[in-house]
Write a protein that holds these residues in place. Structure first.
Motif, PDB file in Angstrom:
ATOM      1  N   TRP A 101       0.866  -1.178   0.000  1.00 61.37           N
ATOM      2  CA  TRP A 101       0.000   0.000   0.000  1.00 61.37           C
ATOM      3  C   TRP A 101       0.895   1.218   0.000  1.00 61.37           C
ATOM      4  O   TRP A 101       1.717   1.411   0.891  1.00 61.37           O
ATOM      5  CB  TRP A 101      -0.913  -0.012   1.236  1.00 61.37           C
ATOM      6  N   GLN A 125      -2.716   3.759  -2.821  1.00 66.59           N
ATOM      7  CA  GLN A 125      -2.998   2.714  -3.800  1.00 66.59           C
ATOM      8  C   GLN A 125      -2.512   1.362  -3.290  1.00 66.59           C
ATOM      9  O   GLN A 125      -1.377   1.227  -2.845  1.00 66.59           O
ATOM     10  CB  GLN A 125      -2.310   3.032  -5.126  1.00 66.59           C
ATOM     11  N   LEU A 173      -1.370  -2.342  -4.279  1.00 68.61           N
ATOM     12  CA  LEU A 173      -0.832  -3.022  -5.440  1.00 68.61           C
ATOM     13  C   LEU A 173      -0.606  -4.489  -5.122  1.00 68.61           C
ATOM     14  O   LEU A 173      -0.050  -4.831  -4.074  1.00 68.61           O
ATOM     15  CB  LEU A 173       0.498  -2.397  -5.870  1.00 68.61           C
ATOM     16  N   THR A 209       1.560  -7.642  -6.333  1.00 66.16           N
ATOM     17  CA  THR A 209       2.839  -7.678  -7.033  1.00 66.16           C
ATOM     18  C   THR A 209       3.259  -9.084  -7.454  1.00 66.16           C
ATOM     19  O   THR A 209       2.837 -10.080  -6.873  1.00 66.16           O
ATOM     20  CB  THR A 209       3.942  -7.073  -6.145  1.00 66.16           C
ATOM     21  N   TYR A 250      -0.498  -4.845 -10.133  1.00 67.66           N
ATOM     22  CA  TYR A 250      -1.900  -4.584 -10.453  1.00 67.66           C
ATOM     23  C   TYR A 250      -2.549  -3.806  -9.317  1.00 67.66           C
ATOM     24  O   TYR A 250      -2.340  -4.114  -8.139  1.00 67.66           O
ATOM     25  CB  TYR A 250      -2.651  -5.900 -10.689  1.00 67.66           C
ATOM     26  N   ALA A 251      -3.336  -2.801  -9.693  1.00 71.10           N
ATOM     27  CA  ALA A 251      -4.022  -1.963  -8.712  1.00 71.10           C
ATOM     28  C   ALA A 251      -5.287  -2.661  -8.228  1.00 71.10           C
ATOM     29  O   ALA A 251      -6.037  -3.248  -9.027  1.00 71.10           O
ATOM     30  CB  ALA A 251      -4.369  -0.613  -9.325  1.00 71.10           C
ATOM     31  N   ASP A 265      -8.843  -2.379  -5.688  1.00 72.55           N
ATOM     32  CA  ASP A 265      -9.799  -1.577  -4.924  1.00 72.55           C
ATOM     33  C   ASP A 265     -10.008  -2.263  -3.577  1.00 72.55           C
ATOM     34  O   ASP A 265     -10.521  -3.386  -3.519  1.00 72.55           O
ATOM     35  CB  ASP A 265     -11.125  -1.487  -5.688  1.00 72.55           C
ATOM     36  N   THR A 303     -10.058  -5.811  -9.241  1.00 73.31           N
ATOM     37  CA  THR A 303      -8.824  -5.421  -9.905  1.00 73.31           C
ATOM     38  C   THR A 303      -9.090  -4.248 -10.825  1.00 73.31           C
ATOM     39  O   THR A 303      -9.952  -4.319 -11.712  1.00 73.31           O
ATOM     40  CB  THR A 303      -8.252  -6.598 -10.713  1.00 73.31           C
ATOM     41  N   TYR A 347      -0.718  -1.382 -13.182  1.00 72.08           N
ATOM     42  CA  TYR A 347      -0.320  -0.078 -12.655  1.00 72.08           C
ATOM     43  C   TYR A 347       1.103   0.206 -13.119  1.00 72.08           C
ATOM     44  O   TYR A 347       2.055  -0.425 -12.659  1.00 72.08           O
ATOM     45  CB  TYR A 347      -0.396  -0.081 -11.127  1.00 72.08           C
ATOM     46  N   TYR A 368       2.488   3.496 -13.424  1.00 68.97           N
ATOM     47  CA  TYR A 368       2.921   4.859 -13.083  1.00 68.97           C
ATOM     48  C   TYR A 368       2.861   5.773 -14.311  1.00 68.97           C
ATOM     49  O   TYR A 368       3.850   6.393 -14.710  1.00 68.97           O
ATOM     50  CB  TYR A 368       4.318   4.833 -12.451  1.00 68.97           C
TER      51      TYR A 368
END
Length: 462
Positions: free
Chosen positions: A123, A127, A129, A131, A138-139, A141, A147, A151, A153
């Motif tokens: 976190w 956000q 993520l 990994t 991947y981001a 919620d 999903t 992500y 950047y």
């Protein structure tokens, strides 16, 4: 999905679950602390379909298991990380990629490998993520565990992204790296506290290696060039492309946080392997690293010349003297342990306490307890799970108003192999040898997995 008895990673509590559920008002044995408020989230492999060829534990699609704790109550939900690869296979209704024990599928129209996003969680800058070290994160919620997508950047991510990025708790910066089996073999990146990828620089390595973790201090970053090497030439000769070369030394590279390859200092030690670091810090002229070390590793190899004992991790300390260029390696504990954690509010600074999963005897990666290390006294205490019960990584959840480093709780999923049930266990970190303060009964089995995170109430409301 059907499982097979021939592969231990598709059997018992390593086997996947096929339902995504949401369950409210879970039964609690004991009492959840009033000050424990947030979400425990853990990532791990859960193959969507029967695998192609040989299956390794590392291959499964990422699945998140989350327990939301608030006002003494708990809710559970589990969701797949819906990566691009997951979507492609879901639409096909079958596995499209083979795993890490098979040759790369160079003729696969979707690419030779699948980003499973199955390893860990971080976190940062508001956000969450999921990994996986071979590709982009991947981001996620946190409200729904849905999903949001890859992500990158804002397209600035130019390398793969380690499963274990490190966040400086004081500056808020996040450091990461990406290794590759083609030059440049290593790239090092820094993300600002606001979530902006500031820079990525190449770090020169003599050849490709599998580098799972690294460490940071207040002013430095530590890379581990260990002799688990990748060689295309070996593969062309019919030999394993990935091999632990015990005749090669291990190298530890120390670079200023905002430095580059021209600033790095390398220290050599006898061959070893490290999957996970506990912490690192600076003390005078020395940079100190604490990690779980093994003499060698047979990971992703069907055959190994080393003895099984050599692949058992134990907590060690290294002291790298930046003035003299010397290094001293010391074994902290003879007990087998891995998946080490600390109170992340002290990451990169000297800590008194560390925590790790105690490894059960046998060939499978099972933990039968949680060890608390007092690094000042070199003593330890152990929370032992009940007979036939095995847990995972114990994540430290700090008390929101805590003043002491160990004021908080250790949280992990535990599976009862006799009753085939799973629960979330909450342990008082200042009294680890005692019974759990709370056990949250999970309404379906939670397979063994990899790494987790605690997201406190303040972060959830970020």
């Amino acid at each position: 999905m059907p499982t097979t008895k021939t592969n231990p990673y598709l059997d018992g509590n390593f086997a996947p679950v096929d339902r995504e559920i949401t369950a409210q008002t879970l039964q609690v044995i004991g009492e959840l602390p009033a000050d424990l408020s947030g979400m425990f989230l853990r990532n791990g492999p859960n193959p969507q379909y029967s695998p192609l060829g040989q299956y390794h534990w590392f291959d499964g699609d990422g699945m998140l298991h989350g327990v939301r704790i608030h006002n003494g109550r708990a809710e559970y939900q589990n969701r797949y990380v819906r990566t691009k690869g997951w979507q492609i296979e879901h639409e096909a209704g079958k596995a499209v990629w083979s795993g890490l024990l098979e040759p790369p599928q160079m003729d696969n129209p979707h690419g030779p490998t699948k980003n499973t996003a199955n390893t860990a969680l971080v976190w940062h800058a508001g956000q969450m993520l999921a990994t996986w070290e071979g590709g982009a994160p991947y981001a996620i919620d946190l409200t729904t565990l849905d999903t949001a997508g890859e992500y990158t950047y804002n397209g600035k991510l130019a390398s793969s992204f380690t499963a274990h990025p490190k966040i400086d708790p004081i500056t808020g910066e996040m450091m990461f790296f990406g290794y590759s089996f083609a030059p440049p073999y290593l790239q090092y990146g820094v993300v600002s506290s606001k979530g902006e990828l500031l820079r990525t620089v190449p770090i020169e390595l003599p050849m490709a290696v599998m580098m799972h973790d690294f460490a940071i201090t207040e002013n430095h970053t530590i890379f581990m060039d260990l002799p688990l090497t990748f060689s295309p030439a070996r593969m062309q000769e019919g030999k394993p492309p990935l091999m632990f070369e015990s005749n090669r030394p291990s190298r530890f590279g120390i670079v200023p946080r905002h430095g580059d390859n021209s600033d790095i200092r390398w220290f050599e030690t006898p061959a070893c392997y490290v999957f996970h670091t506990l912490n690192a810090y600076e003390e005078g002229d020395e940079v100190v690293l604490i990690a779980c070390r093994m003499n060698s590793t047979n990971v992703l190899m069907s055959e190994s010349a080393s003895a099984p004992e050599d692949s058992i991790p134990r907590l060690h300390q290294w002291r790298f003297n930046l003035n003299t260029g010397t290094v001293k390696e010391t074994k902290i504990d003879s007990v087998a342990s891995d998946f080490p954690r600390i109170n992340d509010n002290f990451l990169g600074r000297q800590t008194r306490y560390g925590y790790a999963g105690r490894m059960a005897q046998g060939s499978m990666p099972l933990f039968d307890g949680v060890i608390k290390y007092d690094l000042n006294t070199n003593k330890s205490q152990t929370h032992e799970f009940e007979s036939g019960c095995y847990g995972g990584e114990a994540v430290f959840a700090p008390h929101p108003d805590g003043k002491d480093e160990d004021e908080g709780w250790l949280i992990t999923f535990v599976h009862n192999s006799e009753e085939e049930t799973s629960e979330l266990v909450v342990i008082d970190a200042q009294d680890v040898a005692s019974e759990p303060v709370a056990r949250v009964l999970i309404p379906q089995r939670v397979p063994y997995g990899f790494h987790g995170a605690w997201i406190g109430e303040a972060q959830l409301n970020f």
